[in-house]
Enzyme design. Structure first.
Site, PDB file in Angstrom:
ATOM      1  CG  ASP A  58      -1.820   1.212   1.281  1.00 42.02           C
ATOM      2  OD1 ASP A  58      -2.723   1.306   0.437  1.00 42.02           O
ATOM      3  OD2 ASP A  58      -1.594   2.079   2.142  1.00 42.02           O
ATOM      4  CB  THR A  91      -1.892   5.714  -2.077  1.00 41.96           C
ATOM      5  OG1 THR A  91      -1.726   4.291  -1.951  1.00 41.96           O
ATOM      6  CG2 THR A  91      -3.105   6.129  -1.267  1.00 41.96           C
ATOM      7  CB  THR A  92       1.031   2.920  -5.624  1.00 46.45           C
ATOM      8  OG1 THR A  92       1.031   2.306  -4.333  1.00 46.45           O
ATOM      9  CG2 THR A  92       2.360   2.658  -6.295  1.00 46.45           C
ATOM     10  CG  ASP A 387      -6.923   0.450   0.286  1.00 45.24           C
ATOM     11  OD1 ASP A 387      -6.975   1.407   1.085  1.00 45.24           O
ATOM     12  OD2 ASP A 387      -5.857  -0.020  -0.146  1.00 45.24           O
TER      13      ASP A 387
END
Length: 536
Positions: A58, A91-92, A387
Site C-alpha cells: 500500500d 495512492t501508489t 481500501d
C-alpha cells in the site's frame, strides 16, 4: 537497522541548483513505491527502531512509515496522503504519476523551457484530462450490486486479501450499503461509520459483518449481566469514583470513629453518583475514565452492564449509533439523553471478549470482525478491506466509474497528444509531456508483471487509436483485453484526484527556485539540500 526505514537521497547533488535537487528528491520517492503498483506489484518490509515490521504494498502506508527528511520529497508523500484521505485507494498511482511529471518537466527544463511555462501547460493539461475522463466514464447505481462488487474485487486484487476477494468484496459491499445515506443531493457514505476490529486466530473466512457496533471492551465485573435487552445507554466522560481533592489539604484524624466517618463519607459520595445513574433509567454504562471498585459493586448490584477506559473515538461512535449524549458530569444526566439499542451483549471471540451493540437507534452503523492467522496478516487485511470500503463509497457518491488496467491512462495520453497539437507556443510541449507521463502507469504494470513494456505500450496505443477505449493490460496473461468486460473497474475519483494532486505538487516543486534556511528554527539544512551562499 537503527531507526525507521530511510530512503537515502544522497549528498551528491550539493553542486546542483535547488530546482534540480527538488526534482531528484520527488523522483526518488516515486521510484521507491513504483515496484508495488498493480496486482503483480511487490511488497515492502518496513522495519522501525524497535524492530517492529510492517509488510505491505500500500503506497500510503509505505510513504507514511518511511523516514523522509527532504522537503520536496515530503510533498510527494502529501500527494499520496491526500489520495488516501479522499479516495482510500490509488495512492501508489498518485505518487508514481507525480514522479513521472517531474521527470518530464526536467527534460523540458534541460531544453530551455521555463518552469512557469511548464506549470501553466501542466495545469491546462490537467483540466483537459479531467474533461476527457468524463467522456469515458460508466454510470453505476446503488442497486447495481454486481458492478459494485467488481470495484471492490479490483481494489483487493494483488493484496494480501486477493485470494479471498470474492468473500471480502461481499462483506465490504454490505457494510457500505448499511451506512449509506440518501440525501437530496445524492448518496453520502461515511466509511468512519464502519468499525473494523482485528482478531488473530481462525481463518479469513471467519470474518463476519455485524449490523451494529462492536467495541473491543468487556464488562468490568464478571457478575454483571452478560446481555441487556432494550438497552438504555449512558456515555460518561467523567470518572465514576470518589472525587479526590485537587488542592493541597491536610485532614487530621485523631480517633478510629473519625476515620470511619471519613470512609463512610467517601462511600456515600460514590453511592450518590451511582444512584443518579440508576435513577436515569440507564442499564448500560460506558465510561471514558475509571470506575472504582466500590462503584463497580453498586453498579453490579443494580444489574447494570458497565465498561471503563473507552477511547474517545469509540464513545463518539457509540453516541452517533445509539443517539446518546456524552455527559461531562454526573449532574448533567437526563433520561431523555440516554442512547438506546435492542441489545447489548458480551461475546467471546477466540479468547477475547468484546461488546456487541445490536439494533441501534441510529441504524447507519456496521462492524466487521476480521480474522487471520497472524498479526501481520490481519493488519494487511484491514488495510485492504479499508481500501475496498472507500472505493465502493466513492463510487456510490459519484455514480461514476472507469475501466482499469491502464486503459484510462492510455486514452488520456492519446487524446492529450491530439489536444497538444492544437496549441501554439511552448505550452504545447508541456501538454505533450503531460500526456507522455500517463504512460508510466501501464508501463509500470507491465514491468511489475515481467512483461515487455515497450511491446505492450505499442499494442495498447494501437487499440485505443482504433477507438477501443476500455482496452487495458491483463497482467496475468500479458494480453491486451477489454477491462470493462473482464470486470477490472475503478472509481472515477481515483483518477481525477490523482491527476489534480500530482499536478499541484509538481507545479509547486517546479516553482521553487531556491531554498533558504529560515531564522529561528535551529538545526542544519536537510541532507542533500544546497547550502545557502552567504556571500551575496
Amino acid at each position: 537497522m537503527a531507526g525507521q526505514p530511510t530512503y537515502a537521497l544522497g549528498n551528491s547533488g550539493r553542486a546542483r541548483d535547488a530546482q534540480s535537487i527538488n526534482i531528484l528528491a520527488g523522483k526518488a520517492v516515486a521510484r521507491a513505491v513504483r515496484t508495488t503498483l498493480g496486482p503483480k506489484g511487490m511488497d515492502k518490509m518496513l522495519v522501525d527502531g524497535l524492530g517492529d515490521i510492517v509488510i505491505t504494498n500500500d503506497g500510503a502506508t509505505i510513504l507514511r512509515e518511511m523516514d523522509i527528511e527532504h522537503p520536496a520529497a515530503k510533498m510527494v508523500v502529501e500527494v499520496s496522503k491526500a489520495q488516501d484521505d479522499e479516495v482510500g485507494d490509488g495512492t501508489t498511482t498518485a505518487a508514481v504519476l507525480t514522479g513521472e511529471l517531474l521527470t518530464m518537466a526536467e527534460e523540458l527544463i534541460a531544453k530551455g523551457v521555463h518552469p512557469t511555462i511548464i506549470a501553466t501547460g501542466y495545469r491546462h493539461a490537467a483540466k483537459k484530462a479531467i474533461e476527457i475522463l468524463k467522456t469515458i466514464t460508466i454510470e453505476v447505481s446503488k442497486d447495481d450490486r454486481e458492478t459494485l462488487k467488481k470495484l471492490a474485487k479490483t481494489s483487493l486484487t494483488g493484496k494480501a486479501a486477493g485470494e479471498y476477494k470474492d468473500f471480502l468484496a461481499e462483506i465490504a459491499l454490505d457494510a457500505v450499503l448499511s451506512v449509506a445515506e440518501e440525501t437530496d443531493e445524492g448518496i453520502t457514505v461515511d466509511v468512519g461509520d464502519i468499525t473494523i476490529e482485528k482478531r488473530e486466530g481462525g481463518s479469513i473466512l471467519d470474518t463476519e459483518l455485524i449490523t451494529g457496533l462492536v467495541i473491543d471492551k468487556e464488562r468490568v465485573r464478571p457478575n454483571m449481566p452478560k446481555k441487556i435487552e432494550n438497552a438504555k445507554i449512558l456515555l460518561a466522560s467523567f470518572a465514576i469514583e470518589f472525587q479526590k481533592i485537587e488542592k493541597t489539604a491536610e485532614i487530621k484524624i485523631t480517633s478510629p470513629d473519625q476515620m470511619q466517618l471519613f470512609v463512610e463519607q467517601e462511600e456515600k459520595m460514590v453511592k450518590e453518583m451511582v444512584d443518579k445513574i440508576v435513577a436515569s433509567g440507564a442499564n448500560v454504562v460506558f465510561c471514558q475514565k475509571g470506575i472504582d471498585d466500590l462503584a463497580q459493586y453498586y453498579l453490579e448490584k443494580a444489574g447494570i452492564y458497565a465498561c471503563r477506559r473507552i477511547t474517545k473515538s469509540d464513545l463518539q461512535k457509540l453516541a452517533k449509533a445509539t443517539g446518546a449524549t456524552l455527559f461531562q458530569d454526573v449532574t448533567d444526566i437526563r433520561p431523555e439523553d440516554l442512547g438506546s439499542a435492542e441489545s447489548v451483549e458480551e461475546k467471546n471471540l477466540h479468547g477475547s471478549k468484546m461488546t456487541f451493540f445490536l439494533g441501534c437507534k441510529e441504524e447507519k452503523t456496521a462492524s466487521v470482525i476480521l480474522h487471520g492467522g497472524t498479526t501481520h496478516i490481519v493488519d494487511s487485511l484491514k488495510r485492504a478491506l479499508n481500501d475496498a470500503l472507500c472505493v465502493i463509497g466513492v463510487a456510490l457518491e459519484d455514480r461514476s466509474i472507469v475501466a482499469g488496467g491502464g486503459s484510462p491512462e492510455i486514452e488520456l495520453a492519446l487524446r492529450l497528444r491530439e489536444y497538444a497539437s492544437t496549441l501554439k507556443g511552448r505550452e504545447q510541449l508541456a501538454v505533450a509531456k503531460f500526456a507522455e507521463a500517463f504512460e508510466i502507469i501501464p508501463q509500470t504494470l507491465a514491468e511489475n508483471a515481467g512483461l515487455d513494456p515497450i511491446d505492450k505500450l505499442v499494442e495498447l496505443r494501437s487499440q485505443h487509436e482504433q477507438g477501443n477505449k476500455n482496452m487495458g493490460l491483463d497482467v496475468y496473461t500479458g494480453k491486451v483485453i477489454d477491462m470493462y468486460e473482464n470486470d477490472v473497474l475503478e472509481p472515477l475519483r481515483i483518477k481525477t484526484q490523482a491527476i489534480n494532486a500530482a499536478t499541484e505538487a509538481t507545479v509547486m516543486i517546479l516553482r521553487i527556485d531556491d531554498v533558504v534556511a529560515a531564522s529561528g528554527r535551529g538545526g542544519a539544512m536537510p541532507p542533500g539540500m544546497p547550502q545557502p551562499d552567504m556571500d551575496m
